[in-house]
Structure formats: C-alpha cells, structure tokens
Design a protein around this motif. Structure first.
Motif, mmCIF file in Angstrom:
data_model
loop_
_atom_site.group_PDB
_atom_site.id
_atom_site.type_symbol
_atom_site.label_atom_id
_atom_site.label_comp_id
_atom_site.label_asym_id
_atom_site.label_seq_id
_atom_site.Cartn_x
_atom_site.Cartn_y
_atom_site.Cartn_z
ATOM 1 N N ARG A 40 0.782 -1.092 -0.118
ATOM 2 C CA ARG A 40 0.154 -0.038 -0.032
ATOM 3 C C ARG A 40 0.976 1.377 -0.009
ATOM 4 O O ARG A 40 0.358 2.439 -0.221
ATOM 5 C CB ARG A 40 -0.921 0.073 1.298
ATOM 6 N N LYS A 41 2.150 1.132 0.098
ATOM 7 C CA LYS A 41 3.030 2.054 0.282
ATOM 8 C C LYS A 41 3.874 2.343 -1.331
ATOM 9 O O LYS A 41 4.504 3.405 -1.226
ATOM 10 C CB LYS A 41 3.979 2.120 1.387
ATOM 11 N N ALA A 42 3.315 1.458 -2.045
ATOM 12 C CA ALA A 42 4.092 1.686 -3.463
ATOM 13 C C ALA A 42 3.405 2.694 -4.067
ATOM 14 O O ALA A 42 2.143 3.118 -3.699
ATOM 15 C CB ALA A 42 4.092 0.399 -4.165
ATOM 16 N N GLN A 43 3.859 3.297 -5.143
ATOM 17 C CA GLN A 43 3.117 4.467 -5.897
ATOM 18 C C GLN A 43 3.004 3.580 -7.566
ATOM 19 O O GLN A 43 4.038 3.519 -8.046
ATOM 20 C CB GLN A 43 3.829 5.859 -5.939
ATOM 21 N N ILE A 44 2.042 3.700 -8.060
ATOM 22 C CA ILE A 44 1.746 3.092 -9.404
ATOM 23 C C ILE A 44 1.141 4.388 -10.150
ATOM 24 O O ILE A 44 0.001 4.820 -9.695
ATOM 25 C CB ILE A 44 0.653 2.065 -9.251
ATOM 26 N N TYR A 45 1.653 4.642 -11.163
ATOM 27 C CA TYR A 45 1.380 5.700 -12.333
ATOM 28 C C TYR A 45 0.882 4.805 -13.441
ATOM 29 O O TYR A 45 1.569 4.302 -14.152
ATOM 30 C CB TYR A 45 2.292 6.971 -12.403
ATOM 31 N N ALA A 46 -0.125 5.494 -14.064
ATOM 32 C CA ALA A 46 -0.674 4.853 -15.619
ATOM 33 C C ALA A 46 -0.686 3.568 -15.455
ATOM 34 O O ALA A 46 -0.050 2.887 -16.133
ATOM 35 C CB ALA A 46 0.450 5.562 -16.565
ATOM 36 N N PRO A 47 -1.349 2.739 -14.550
ATOM 37 C CA PRO A 47 -1.684 1.479 -14.488
ATOM 38 C C PRO A 47 -2.057 0.814 -15.684
ATOM 39 O O PRO A 47 -1.946 -0.343 -16.058
ATOM 40 C CB PRO A 47 -2.501 1.251 -13.431
ATOM 41 N N HIS A 48 -2.750 1.457 -16.570
ATOM 42 C CA HIS A 48 -3.325 1.087 -17.801
ATOM 43 C C HIS A 48 -2.125 0.508 -18.736
ATOM 44 O O HIS A 48 -2.491 -0.049 -19.713
ATOM 45 C CB HIS A 48 -4.382 1.849 -18.390
ATOM 46 N N LYS A 49 -1.067 0.979 -18.619
ATOM 47 C CA LYS A 49 0.486 0.813 -19.326
ATOM 48 C C LYS A 49 1.082 -0.388 -18.609
ATOM 49 O O LYS A 49 1.971 -0.840 -19.113
ATOM 50 C CB LYS A 49 1.032 2.019 -19.383
ATOM 51 N N ILE A 50 0.538 -0.984 -17.548
ATOM 52 C CA ILE A 50 1.266 -1.738 -16.930
ATOM 53 C C ILE A 50 0.783 -3.357 -16.860
ATOM 54 O O ILE A 50 -0.171 -3.302 -16.561
ATOM 55 C CB ILE A 50 1.752 -1.324 -15.492
#
Length: 204
Positions: A40-50
């Motif tokens: 929960r402490k991780a940061q995910i940006y643009a998950p639609h590309k992952i």
C-alpha cells in the motif's frame, strides 16, 4: 474454488499491508495475474500501461510509471523504481524469475543533459531532448541494490548487475555477472544449477 473462499483469500492480504485482489482489479492494470502482492506504500502511475504476471511481490515505496511488463515470479525491493515511458518508443519488460534489489532504478527515458537542451518535466517538451528505448530483461536477470539502468540496456538470459553499478545502454551477455561504474563482466554464472532448480519448482 468457491466464490466465498476466493473473497476471503483476497481480503486477507489487507492486514499484511498489501492491496487486496479487489483493489488491484479496480486500479485498471493492462493485465493482472494471480498472487500479486503490492504494498500500500508503493506508487503506481498509469496502471493501464502496466502488465503484471503471476507470483509478484512489490515492496514499500516502489515506484512504477509508464509502459511496464512484468513476467512471473518477480520481486521488486523497497525504494526501487521503473520508469517505462510511452510504450511506443520506450518501455521496460521483465521475463520470468527477475528481480530488483532495494533502491535500484531503471529509466527507459532520460533527458539529454549535454546536448544543449533544457531538462526536467517543468520545461516545455519542445525545449527538451528526451531519449528513450525499450529495455528488456530476459529470464533470471537481477539488478543489485543502488544500481542504475539507462536506456538501450538489454539483459540477456541470466545476466545480472551487481550492487552500486551502472549500465549505460550495453547489452549484457547471457549468464554473466557485471559490476562497477561503468559495469564490467566479473564472472560467469552457473546456468545449469539455476535451470535445474527452475524445473524442480515448476514441477512441484
């Protein structure tokens, strides 16, 4: 497996500091495998590309951004980060059984610091020269703690980068251990033992 049992397993991750299966599905990843643990402490940006395979653990304060494809049996240590780019001219792809130790970084895109351009996301793109590439790690590749991987890098099967090392766009040879700044090959890795253990694991 019954629906109630699946729901219990997904929600049981919450108390361990990881997103539940339902929460991961709601994030909108390009694809999502099974047994994926993301702090929960991780940061995910643009998950639609992952795209995430199965049996993945992503620890505290990891940053994922842009076009990223992770295979199966992947571990990303605390404070590591992957900047994948737009997915057309730049991306990062991991094969199975790969990993990053704490504080290691991969950049599929970077600013031209020496070519007479301005740098940084606060500057108009027309005044910058952003360079990018597809970075690939084949199976059984690892990046040591505090190491840095820059665009045009390619890890052949079994290639590993030791701690506090720099790879500036080189293609690393199969089953080879690299160390230093810039990284140089130090020794050859015993591929037979690793592949034997992989076979044992997949058969169990």
């Amino acid at each position: 497996m019954q629906v109630d049992t699946i729901n219990t397993l997904m929600h049981s991750q919450h108390n361990d500091g990881y997103y539940t299966g339902f929460e991961l599905q709601a994030m909108g990843f390009k694809s999502l495998g099974q047994n994926v643990l993301i702090s929960r402490k991780a940061q995910i940006y643009a998950p639609h590309k992952i795209s995430l395979g199965s049996h993945i653990r992503i620890d505290d304060f990891v940053i994922l951004s842009g076009a990223i494809n992770l295979g199966n049996f992947i571990h990303l240590g605390a404070f590591s980060s992957i900047t994948g780019g737009d997915g057309v001219e730049s991306s990062v792809s991991f094969g199975d059984f790969c990993g990053m130790s704490s504080y290691s970084k991969i950049f599929a895109t970077t600013d031209d610091f020496a070519g007479g351009y301005l740098v940084g996301p606060c500057v108009p793109l027309a005044l910058r020269n952003v360079k990018g590439s597809h970075i690939v790690l084949e199976k059984h590749c690892h990046i040591g703690s505090h190491s840095l991987v820059l665009p045009k890098s390619y890890f052949s099967i079994g290639a590993s980068l030791g701690p506090m090392s720099l790879n500036m766009g080189r293609k690393l040879k199969p089953w080879s251990y690299y160390f230093g700044n810039p990284a140089k090959k130090i020794y050859t890795i015993d591929s037979c033992k690793i592949l034997e253990k992989e076979a044992q694991m997949l058969q169990s």
